[in-house]
Design a protein around this motif. Structure first.
Motif, mmCIF file in Angstrom:
data_model
loop_
_atom_site.group_PDB
_atom_site.id
_atom_site.type_symbol
_atom_site.label_atom_id
_atom_site.label_comp_id
_atom_site.label_asym_id
_atom_site.label_seq_id
_atom_site.Cartn_x
_atom_site.Cartn_y
_atom_site.Cartn_z
ATOM 1 N N HIS B 201 40.000 29.782 59.286
ATOM 2 C CA HIS B 201 39.557 28.627 58.496
ATOM 3 C C HIS B 201 38.033 28.501 58.535
ATOM 4 O O HIS B 201 37.497 27.695 59.277
ATOM 5 C CB HIS B 201 40.205 27.342 59.028
ATOM 6 C CG HIS B 201 41.698 27.378 59.023
ATOM 7 N ND1 HIS B 201 42.449 27.139 57.901
ATOM 8 C CD2 HIS B 201 42.596 27.671 59.998
ATOM 9 C CE1 HIS B 201 43.739 27.271 58.186
ATOM 10 N NE2 HIS B 201 43.843 27.593 59.457
ATOM 11 N N SER B 204 36.480 25.011 58.325
ATOM 12 C CA SER B 204 36.867 23.975 59.281
ATOM 13 C C SER B 204 35.648 23.359 59.983
ATOM 14 O O SER B 204 34.642 24.028 60.238
ATOM 15 C CB SER B 204 37.806 24.583 60.332
ATOM 16 O OG SER B 204 37.827 23.777 61.485
ATOM 17 N N ALA B 225 39.241 17.614 65.253
ATOM 18 C CA ALA B 225 40.492 16.968 64.830
ATOM 19 C C ALA B 225 40.288 15.463 64.686
ATOM 20 O O ALA B 225 40.779 14.837 63.750
ATOM 21 C CB ALA B 225 41.607 17.269 65.830
ATOM 22 N N GLY B 228 39.099 14.427 61.513
ATOM 23 C CA GLY B 228 40.016 14.576 60.377
ATOM 24 C C GLY B 228 40.264 16.013 59.934
ATOM 25 O O GLY B 228 40.908 16.246 58.914
ATOM 26 N N ASP B 229 39.747 16.971 60.701
ATOM 27 C CA ASP B 229 39.928 18.371 60.308
ATOM 28 C C ASP B 229 41.363 18.823 60.563
ATOM 29 O O ASP B 229 41.848 18.763 61.695
ATOM 30 C CB ASP B 229 38.945 19.244 61.093
ATOM 31 C CG ASP B 229 38.955 20.678 60.608
ATOM 32 O OD1 ASP B 229 38.389 20.923 59.514
ATOM 33 O OD2 ASP B 229 39.555 21.535 61.283
ATOM 34 N N LYS B 230 42.031 19.278 59.496
ATOM 35 C CA LYS B 230 43.457 19.635 59.601
ATOM 36 C C LYS B 230 43.703 20.865 60.470
ATOM 37 O O LYS B 230 44.641 20.898 61.265
ATOM 38 C CB LYS B 230 44.044 19.881 58.207
ATOM 39 C CG LYS B 230 44.549 18.614 57.571
ATOM 40 C CD LYS B 230 45.372 18.928 56.333
ATOM 41 C CE LYS B 230 45.693 17.623 55.599
ATOM 42 N NZ LYS B 230 46.190 17.889 54.239
ATOM 43 N N ALA B 231 42.876 21.890 60.275
ATOM 44 C CA ALA B 231 43.065 23.125 61.051
ATOM 45 C C ALA B 231 42.895 22.826 62.543
ATOM 46 O O ALA B 231 43.638 23.334 63.390
ATOM 47 C CB ALA B 231 42.075 24.193 60.596
ATOM 48 N N GLN B 233 43.401 19.917 63.952
ATOM 49 C CA GLN B 233 44.562 19.138 64.394
ATOM 50 C C GLN B 233 45.743 20.051 64.718
ATOM 51 O O GLN B 233 46.472 19.828 65.691
ATOM 52 C CB GLN B 233 44.951 18.119 63.310
ATOM 53 C CG GLN B 233 45.995 17.099 63.783
ATOM 54 C CD GLN B 233 45.512 16.255 64.963
ATOM 55 O OE1 GLN B 233 44.429 15.669 64.914
ATOM 56 N NE2 GLN B 233 46.286 16.226 66.044
ATOM 57 N N GLN B 234 45.892 21.099 63.901
ATOM 58 C CA GLN B 234 46.961 22.071 64.177
ATOM 59 C C GLN B 234 46.758 22.755 65.524
ATOM 60 O O GLN B 234 47.712 22.961 66.271
ATOM 61 C CB GLN B 234 47.016 23.137 63.087
ATOM 62 C CG GLN B 234 47.796 22.706 61.852
ATOM 63 C CD GLN B 234 47.670 23.711 60.711
ATOM 64 O OE1 GLN B 234 47.122 24.795 60.902
ATOM 65 N NE2 GLN B 234 48.157 23.331 59.552
ATOM 66 N N ASP B 237 47.614 20.169 68.198
ATOM 67 C CA ASP B 237 49.062 19.910 68.278
ATOM 68 C C ASP B 237 49.787 21.055 68.979
ATOM 69 O O ASP B 237 50.650 20.834 69.818
ATOM 70 C CB ASP B 237 49.660 19.725 66.873
ATOM 71 C CG ASP B 237 49.211 18.426 66.228
ATOM 72 O OD1 ASP B 237 48.666 17.571 66.947
ATOM 73 O OD2 ASP B 237 49.386 18.275 64.997
#
Lengths: 318, 318
Positions: B201, B204, B225, B228-231, B233-234, B237
């Protein structure tokens, strides 16, 4: 003096009159039923205990205590069956119910814990202080002895090593998690692994063996592998490796003197322990400077249930 | 009266004068060196102890005992450093060496064991009896308290939960096994996971964060994360899920009152404990009938090393 050991199973409830040396001199068995408020499991355990006394021609005054081995979750401190899946039971205060009839110490514990204690008192665990017992059966159960005492976790809810994940995100286990050791190292898992290999290898001797036995069992791959079948050997090797992953994990966590293997698959004996000992010696943490963990087969076999339950009584006295 | 706690690390050896309430009233530090037969680590520990006494303006007669927390494999019964990787040491009888100079009780133990004891005596573990402490740092260490006592395994070689395999056949670990928890849940693992996601990414925010910090760290994904960064956050998680797999395994095995998280990553606080508690409640074996296991952040932070070492002395007295 004697102990009475009661082995509760999904099909039958078996009782035995056990000498202090660990010999079973009388037995009595009833079929397991669906229990209700009106007719509870304590009624059937009473039948078994009374049957054992009659068969053995002894009275309750000759008994040091009664031990009960029960599948599922057991509150051994309070003498309560918390939950059992195979025999649907929930919150049954079975020790209190039996105490009304027998004026001797009565104990109940999870069957894998009993089996561990039985090996420690009467079997292959004699003379060791720190033992991890693992049963490779329909599920994968574990019982842990630390310093000569059963380790059960808070409120007797620990020692559930079968539900330790070894394959993150892997096969779905009955417990709801994915990738539990039980989902890879139980007989049911081995059967699934065997069937998958049979589908891929239509010429494998595993088909012959399964046909001869009338079904695919935990023995199919082991027997075919012995006859030189490569696909079967692959199944066996991979299965043993899954078993070993969990055993090495438990060695790193508990560093016991010995890990004892029970349950149906343990009948394979050295074919199991020899590669597992090799893996243990190679992979247990700090092999260079830490004490070795031995991998052996448990010795009580078919009598593990009764003797393990009886061991609940004498381990309390030591 | 006071304890002296000595925290041996790869960069420095830190000592503290610790009150019985767990306050550090004086400190002394030396740099860790390469040790030899001529100049052993005991020499530097002596410097630290003498420095602490001088700084605190107390004499050895005011000291109840000295505790030493040491990375690696420690034989705490015999007071020997068996093996340490970061600071190359092998079979150093450090307690006997120090006993020549100080006529007080002297204890040594593995640093993760000390940290667990420290939390139990002075920190977030106060009031609990059964505690699993896990440090998410360069590696993944664990210390286990059962019934108020440190559980170390036979010859103090157990409690190495970081080397429990959670991904059979997965990432190679420093210990030689594949798929150890440490290879997925340590800071080093998180950095590797972060870098892999950054490669995938290029847009990112993780790239911005890493540039700002001058490197990819254990914070990079967490900070991105939060923005608000989605990658990112993944990454977070998935990392937390790896941490959780091991925690649930330990809950099933030990069923402690509480699991305490220490180490660099534990600074994330609730962002870590909130999803981990959820996973624990959903996945620990028999959630319906077994007691709950709480997941909390350890509280001693930067002083965990000194206070944990000091706790070796007072836990002996309780």
């Amino acid at each position: 003096m004697y102990y009475i050991g009661v082995d509760v199973g999904g099909m039958s409830i078996k009782g035995g009159l056990v000498t202090e040396a660990g010999d079973i001199t009388a037995r009595y068995t009833v079929e397991t039923q669906r229990y209700s408020e009106e007719y509870g499991i304590a009624e059937d355990i009473r039948k078994v205990v009374d049957g054992v006394l009659a068969e053995g021609k002894v009275g309750i005054g000759d008994i040091l205590g009664i031990g009960i081995g029960q599948p599922g979750s057991v509150d051994s401190e309070r003498g309560i069956i918390r939950y059992s899946n195979n025999i649907p039971l929930e919150r049954v205060p079975v020790v209190a119910q039996l105490k009304k009839f027998y004026d001797v110490p009565i104990y109940i514990n999870n069957d894998a814990n009993c089996a561990a204690l039985g090996e420690y008192v009467f079997g292959a665990g004699k003379g060791y202080r720190d033992i991890v017992f693992v049963t490779l059966g329909t599920g994968v159960g574990s019982g842990i002895i630390i310093g000569g005492k059963l380790f059960e976790g808070r409120e007797c809810a620990g020692a559930e090593a079968g539900h330790m994940v070894i394959v993150c995100g892997g096969e779905r286990c009955n417990c709801g998690r994915r990738g539990c050791w039980e989902a890879y190292a139980s007989v049911s898992a081995l059967i699934r692994q065997t069937k998958a290999a049979m589908d891929l290898h239509p010429d494998s001797l595993m088909h012959q063996e399964a046909a001869a036995e009338g079904k695919v069992s935990g023995k199919t791959a082991f027997v075919a592998a012995k006859r030189g079948d490569k696909a079967a050997q692959q199944v066996v090797d991979r299965y043993i490796d899954y078993v070993g992953e969990g055993l090495v994990n438990l060695a790193d966590i508990f560093r016991p003197d010995v890990i004892l293997l029970g349950g149906a698959i343990s009948k394979e004996g050295e074919r199991l322990t020899s590669p597992l000992q090799k893996k243990m010696d190679a992979e247990a943490f700090g092999a260079k400077f830490n004490p070795r963990v031995a991998v052996k087969i448990a010795s009580l076999r078919n009598d593990a249930g009764i003797l393990g339950a009886a061991a609940l009584v004498c381990s309390d006295r030591t």
